[in-house]
Scaffold this motif. Structure first.
Motif, PDB file in Angstrom:
ATOM      1  N   ILE A  62       3.046 -13.115 -16.311  1.00 13.71           N
ATOM      2  CA  ILE A  62       1.586 -13.055 -16.325  1.00 13.71           C
ATOM      3  C   ILE A  62       1.071 -12.254 -15.126  1.00 13.71           C
ATOM      4  O   ILE A  62       0.150 -11.433 -15.259  1.00 13.71           O
ATOM      5  CB  ILE A  62       1.005 -14.479 -16.323  1.00 13.71           C
ATOM      6  CG1 ILE A  62       1.378 -15.200 -17.623  1.00 13.71           C
ATOM      7  CG2 ILE A  62      -0.511 -14.457 -16.143  1.00 13.71           C
ATOM      8  CD1 ILE A  62       1.034 -16.672 -17.625  1.00 13.71           C
ATOM      9  N   ARG A  63       1.679 -12.471 -13.967  1.00 12.38           N
ATOM     10  CA  ARG A  63       1.239 -11.766 -12.765  1.00 12.38           C
ATOM     11  C   ARG A  63       1.570 -10.275 -12.823  1.00 12.38           C
ATOM     12  O   ARG A  63       0.902  -9.465 -12.177  1.00 12.38           O
ATOM     13  CB  ARG A  63       1.878 -12.395 -11.519  1.00 12.38           C
ATOM     14  CG  ARG A  63       1.417 -13.804 -11.223  1.00 12.38           C
ATOM     15  CD  ARG A  63       1.915 -14.280  -9.887  1.00 12.38           C
ATOM     16  NE  ARG A  63       1.310 -13.525  -8.796  1.00 12.38           N
ATOM     17  CZ  ARG A  63       1.578 -13.732  -7.507  1.00 12.38           C
ATOM     18  NH1 ARG A  63       2.451 -14.655  -7.150  1.00 12.38           N
ATOM     19  NH2 ARG A  63       0.997 -13.018  -6.582  1.00 12.38           N
ATOM     20  N   LEU A  64       2.591  -9.915 -13.562  1.00 19.42           N
ATOM     21  CA  LEU A  64       3.001  -8.514 -13.632  1.00 19.42           C
ATOM     22  C   LEU A  64       1.911  -7.636 -14.248  1.00 19.42           C
ATOM     23  O   LEU A  64       1.836  -6.440 -13.946  1.00 19.42           O
ATOM     24  CB  LEU A  64       4.299  -8.395 -14.448  1.00 19.42           C
ATOM     25  CG  LEU A  64       4.927  -7.005 -14.539  1.00 19.42           C
ATOM     26  CD1 LEU A  64       5.305  -6.492 -13.150  1.00 19.42           C
ATOM     27  CD2 LEU A  64       6.161  -7.040 -15.451  1.00 19.42           C
ATOM     28  N   VAL A  65       1.046  -8.221 -15.074  1.00 21.38           N
ATOM     29  CA  VAL A  65      -0.035  -7.455 -15.715  1.00 21.38           C
ATOM     30  C   VAL A  65      -0.930  -6.802 -14.666  1.00 21.38           C
ATOM     31  O   VAL A  65      -1.408  -5.668 -14.834  1.00 21.38           O
ATOM     32  CB  VAL A  65      -0.870  -8.373 -16.643  1.00 21.38           C
ATOM     33  CG1 VAL A  65      -2.063  -7.611 -17.212  1.00 21.38           C
ATOM     34  CG2 VAL A  65       0.003  -8.943 -17.753  1.00 21.38           C
ATOM     35  N   ALA A  66      -1.160  -7.525 -13.557  1.00 23.65           N
ATOM     36  CA  ALA A  66      -2.060  -7.012 -12.512  1.00 23.65           C
ATOM     37  C   ALA A  66      -1.329  -6.185 -11.457  1.00 23.65           C
ATOM     38  O   ALA A  66      -1.971  -5.593 -10.575  1.00 23.65           O
ATOM     39  CB  ALA A  66      -2.791  -8.172 -11.845  1.00 23.65           C
ATOM     40  N   ALA A  67      -0.003  -6.137 -11.543  1.00 28.45           N
ATOM     41  CA  ALA A  67       0.763  -5.397 -10.537  1.00 28.45           C
ATOM     42  C   ALA A  67       0.635  -3.896 -10.747  1.00 28.45           C
ATOM     43  O   ALA A  67       0.564  -3.415 -11.879  1.00 28.45           O
ATOM     44  CB  ALA A  67       2.225  -5.809 -10.584  1.00 28.45           C
ATOM     45  N   ALA A  68       0.600  -3.149  -9.645  1.00 29.12           N
ATOM     46  CA  ALA A  68       0.508  -1.688  -9.711  1.00 29.12           C
ATOM     47  C   ALA A  68       1.440  -1.090  -8.662  1.00 29.12           C
ATOM     48  O   ALA A  68       1.002  -0.593  -7.618  1.00 29.12           O
ATOM     49  CB  ALA A  68      -0.931  -1.237  -9.479  1.00 29.12           C
ATOM     50  N   PRO A  69       2.745  -1.146  -8.898  1.00 29.85           N
ATOM     51  CA  PRO A  69       3.704  -0.693  -7.883  1.00 29.85           C
ATOM     52  C   PRO A  69       3.544   0.776  -7.505  1.00 29.85           C
ATOM     53  O   PRO A  69       3.703   1.133  -6.332  1.00 29.85           O
ATOM     54  CB  PRO A  69       5.063  -0.970  -8.526  1.00 29.85           C
ATOM     55  CG  PRO A  69       4.788  -1.087  -9.991  1.00 29.85           C
ATOM     56  CD  PRO A  69       3.413  -1.650 -10.097  1.00 29.85           C
ATOM     57  N   GLU A  70       3.224   1.627  -8.487  1.00 24.42           N
ATOM     58  CA  GLU A  70       3.059   3.040  -8.156  1.00 24.42           C
ATOM     59  C   GLU A  70       1.884   3.235  -7.202  1.00 24.42           C
ATOM     60  O   GLU A  70       1.970   4.000  -6.234  1.00 24.42           O
ATOM     61  CB  GLU A  70       2.832   3.864  -9.438  1.00 24.42           C
ATOM     62  CG  GLU A  70       4.017   3.901 -10.383  1.00 24.42           C
ATOM     63  CD  GLU A  70       4.061   2.695 -11.305  1.00 24.42           C
ATOM     64  OE1 GLU A  70       3.142   1.842 -11.212  1.00 24.42           O
ATOM     65  OE2 GLU A  70       5.010   2.600 -12.109  1.00 24.42           O
ATOM     66  N   GLN A  71       0.804   2.512  -7.469  1.00 23.67           N
ATOM     67  CA  GLN A  71      -0.364   2.605  -6.581  1.00 23.67           C
ATOM     68  C   GLN A  71      -0.036   2.037  -5.205  1.00 23.67           C
ATOM     69  O   GLN A  71      -0.440   2.607  -4.186  1.00 23.67           O
ATOM     70  CB  GLN A  71      -1.542   1.846  -7.194  1.00 23.67           C
ATOM     71  CG  GLN A  71      -2.816   1.906  -6.346  1.00 23.67           C
ATOM     72  CD  GLN A  71      -3.962   1.152  -7.008  1.00 23.67           C
ATOM     73  OE1 GLN A  71      -3.971   0.940  -8.214  1.00 23.67           O
ATOM     74  NE2 GLN A  71      -4.926   0.744  -6.201  1.00 23.67           N
ATOM     75  N   ASP A  72       0.703   0.933  -5.176  1.00 27.73           N
ATOM     76  CA  ASP A  72       1.095   0.344  -3.884  1.00 27.73           C
ATOM     77  C   ASP A  72       1.916   1.327  -3.061  1.00 27.73           C
ATOM     78  O   ASP A  72       1.706   1.476  -1.851  1.00 27.73           O
ATOM     79  CB  ASP A  72       1.909  -0.932  -4.119  1.00 27.73           C
ATOM     80  CG  ASP A  72       1.074  -2.075  -4.674  1.00 27.73           C
ATOM     81  OD1 ASP A  72      -0.160  -2.054  -4.486  1.00 27.73           O
ATOM     82  OD2 ASP A  72       1.660  -2.989  -5.285  1.00 27.73           O
ATOM     83  N   LEU A  73       2.844   2.009  -3.708  1.00 28.06           N
ATOM     84  CA  LEU A  73       3.679   2.981  -2.997  1.00 28.06           C
ATOM     85  C   LEU A  73       2.856   4.173  -2.530  1.00 28.06           C
ATOM     86  O   LEU A  73       3.106   4.724  -1.448  1.00 28.06           O
ATOM     87  CB  LEU A  73       4.825   3.437  -3.902  1.00 28.06           C
ATOM     88  CG  LEU A  73       5.918   2.385  -4.143  1.00 28.06           C
ATOM     89  CD1 LEU A  73       6.814   2.779  -5.309  1.00 28.06           C
ATOM     90  CD2 LEU A  73       6.758   2.194  -2.873  1.00 28.06           C
ATOM     91  N   THR A  74       1.869   4.572  -3.325  1.00 28.71           N
ATOM     92  CA  THR A  74       1.002   5.678  -2.929  1.00 28.71           C
ATOM     93  C   THR A  74       0.161   5.309  -1.716  1.00 28.71           C
ATOM     94  O   THR A  74       0.063   6.078  -0.748  1.00 28.71           O
ATOM     95  CB  THR A  74       0.084   6.088  -4.097  1.00 28.71           C
ATOM     96  OG1 THR A  74       0.884   6.510  -5.202  1.00 28.71           O
ATOM     97  CG2 THR A  74      -0.844   7.221  -3.690  1.00 28.71           C
ATOM     98  N   VAL A  75      -0.441   4.125  -1.743  1.00 25.68           N
ATOM     99  CA  VAL A  75      -1.239   3.651  -0.608  1.00 25.68           C
ATOM    100  C   VAL A  75      -0.369   3.520   0.624  1.00 25.68           C
ATOM    101  O   VAL A  75      -0.766   3.893   1.738  1.00 25.68           O
ATOM    102  CB  VAL A  75      -1.909   2.302  -0.947  1.00 25.68           C
ATOM    103  CG1 VAL A  75      -2.553   1.693   0.291  1.00 25.68           C
ATOM    104  CG2 VAL A  75      -2.938   2.480  -2.050  1.00 25.68           C
ATOM    105  N   CYS A  76       0.829   2.995   0.429  1.00 23.80           N
ATOM    106  CA  CYS A  76       1.768   2.842   1.553  1.00 23.80           C
ATOM    107  C   CYS A  76       2.037   4.192   2.218  1.00 23.80           C
ATOM    108  O   CYS A  76       1.976   4.315   3.439  1.00 23.80           O
ATOM    109  CB  CYS A  76       3.064   2.222   1.037  1.00 23.80           C
ATOM    110  SG  CYS A  76       4.341   2.020   2.299  1.00 23.80           S
ATOM    111  N   ALA A  77       2.310   5.200   1.411  1.00 20.45           N
ATOM    112  CA  ALA A  77       2.589   6.528   1.952  1.00 20.45           C
ATOM    113  C   ALA A  77       1.368   7.117   2.640  1.00 20.45           C
ATOM    114  O   ALA A  77       1.479   7.756   3.698  1.00 20.45           O
ATOM    115  CB  ALA A  77       3.063   7.455   0.838  1.00 20.45           C
ATOM    116  N   GLU A  78       0.179   6.908   2.055  1.00 23.04           N
ATOM    117  CA  GLU A  78      -1.052   7.432   2.658  1.00 23.04           C
ATOM    118  C   GLU A  78      -1.322   6.811   4.026  1.00 23.04           C
ATOM    119  O   GLU A  78      -1.910   7.448   4.908  1.00 23.04           O
ATOM    120  CB  GLU A  78      -2.233   7.176   1.722  1.00 23.04           C
ATOM    121  CG  GLU A  78      -2.223   8.037   0.468  1.00 23.04           C
ATOM    122  CD  GLU A  78      -3.324   7.656  -0.505  1.00 23.04           C
ATOM    123  OE1 GLU A  78      -3.967   6.595  -0.274  1.00 23.04           O
ATOM    124  OE2 GLU A  78      -3.555   8.401  -1.479  1.00 23.04           O
TER     125      GLU A  78
END
Length: 395
Positions: A62-78
């Motif tokens: 259920i929690r995976l629906v709200a997960a956005a790993p690609e966005q998290d990695l992008t923000v991390c890099a920024e």
């Protein structure tokens, strides 16, 4: 994007850190297989689940629906951050000592190399409601450890943690904060400037993606990482119920060196530290050299013995000192009496009396020689009569 890395980024967003069940799935089929199991809500082939484990798998789905790993990695890099995973060159292998409770991945921010920084590292933790005594000790220990080439690890909290980080930074040393939230979420807010400086000069560590806010359980869970990354843990101050004691229990469980600093016996912020000192295996430390001796190389990092003050009479030769010690505390004494009491020939006594007079130890009296007030020492009322009188005012 590396699929394994993306899978671990997603898993760090849906599960609480260090979940033994999720690590069992990862060990069974890898991070990508574990993520697929979470996505479908079905266990991987060959792995049988209990009812509670099946419910947890559904919770993650259920929690995976709200997960956005690609966005998290992008923000991390920024933000100048990076995600490291087991097997990466920067991954500290000491985390493997956590077994089934090891991190899935770590989100880092700052120029410091985590693995290299942890090779010679000490955790310094303690009470959030620290006393001035505890804050001073933590900062001084951290600065002196940094001067000796050691990395200071702590949790970025108020009180002892913040003092330890600041002490290390003040000495231009590396310091690592293991956070219970995303590295871009300043918690506590009053430490925002400290975190910014650490991100610029050292490294911030989190098991959760950027934007993650803390809750009580994560503060306790992150303590295992603090203990695992370091060679030993120093408890500066801890109340009877303290997160620092949780870190101490992890240090013991991981066979790390556990140390504690004694404090004022009536201080509630030292109750936990004193309880640890009563338990077998805890090392009492009062100087940074003792910390280095405990966690350093056997035989190479021994703490020097505390230096005792050198008194003027310590510089006297043995014969002259024996003449000085023959003097009574009060009243004069003639040369013949002194020679007899000290066991010194009369032919030598005048020369020794001249040396003692020149050094300010004795002075002439109507009936011979007597001790000066300086040689007698301070009057009794000026000497401390109990340990409490020697306690610094700010303790």
């Amino acid at each position: 994007m590396n699929a394994e890395r993306a899978a671990r980024a997603a898993l760090s967003a849906v599960a609480e850190p260090g979940d033994a069940f999720l690590n069992r799935i990862i060990d069974h089929c890898g991070a990508e297989g574990a993520l697929e199991s979470v996505r479908t809500g079905r266990p991987p082939d060959g792995l049988r689940l209990t009812e509670k484990e099946s419910a947890r798998l559904e919770h993650w789905r259920i929690r995976l629906v709200a997960a956005a790993p690609e966005q998290d990695l992008t923000v991390c890099a920024e933000l100048g951050g990076r995600l490291i995973c087991p097997g990466d060159p920067e991954w500290p292998t000491t985390l493997d000592d956590l077994g089934g409770e090891r991190p899935y991945a770590l989100w880092l921010r700052g120029p410091g190399d985590l693995r290299r920084s942890c090779l010679h590292s000490v955790a310094v933790v303690g009470s959030r409601a620290a006393s001035p005594y505890g804050v001073r000790v933590a900062a001084e220990f951290a600065a002196e450890l940094a001067d000796s080439g050691w990395t200071v690890i702590s949790g970025g909290a108020l009180g002892i943690d913040a003092a330890a980080h600041r002490g290390s930074l003040a000495a231009d040393g590396p310091t690592i904060a293991v956070l219970a939230n995303g590295f871009d979420v300043p918690y506590p807010a009053s430490n925002e400037g400290l975190f910014a400086e650490m991100a610029r000069r050292s490294v911030l560590v989190s098991e959760s993606p950027p934007g993650t806010h803390p809750h009580r359980l994560r503060f306790l869970v992150r303590n295992r990482v603090i203990a695992a990354l370091s060679r030993g843990t120093v408890i500066v101050e801890a109340e009877a119920r303290s997160g620092a004691l949780n870190t101490a229990s992890w240090a013991r469980r991981l066979n790390r060196v556990l140390m504690a600093v004694p404090g004022p016996v009536a201080s509630r912020t030292s109750v936990g530290a004193h309880r640890l000192l009563r338990e077998e295996g805890t090392i009492l430390v009062t100087r940074h050299e003792e910390i280095v001796e405990a966690v350093g190389r056997l035989g190479d990092d021994l703490a020097p013995a505390p230096q005792t003050p050198v008194l003027p009479r310590d510089l006297l030769d043995p014969v002259t000192r024996s003449v000085l010690e023959a003097f009574p505390a009060r009243g004069p004494m003639g040369p013949a009496q002194l020679a007899t009491k000290a066991g010194v020939p009369m032919s030598m006594i005048n020369a020794k009396l001249g040396l003692l007079a020149a050094g300010g130890f004795i002075e002439r009296a109507p009936a011979g020689w007597r001790l000066t007030s300086a040689a007698k020492g301070p009057p009794p009322q000026a000497r401390p009569s109990s340990p409490a009188e020697t306690t610094p005012p700010d303790t």
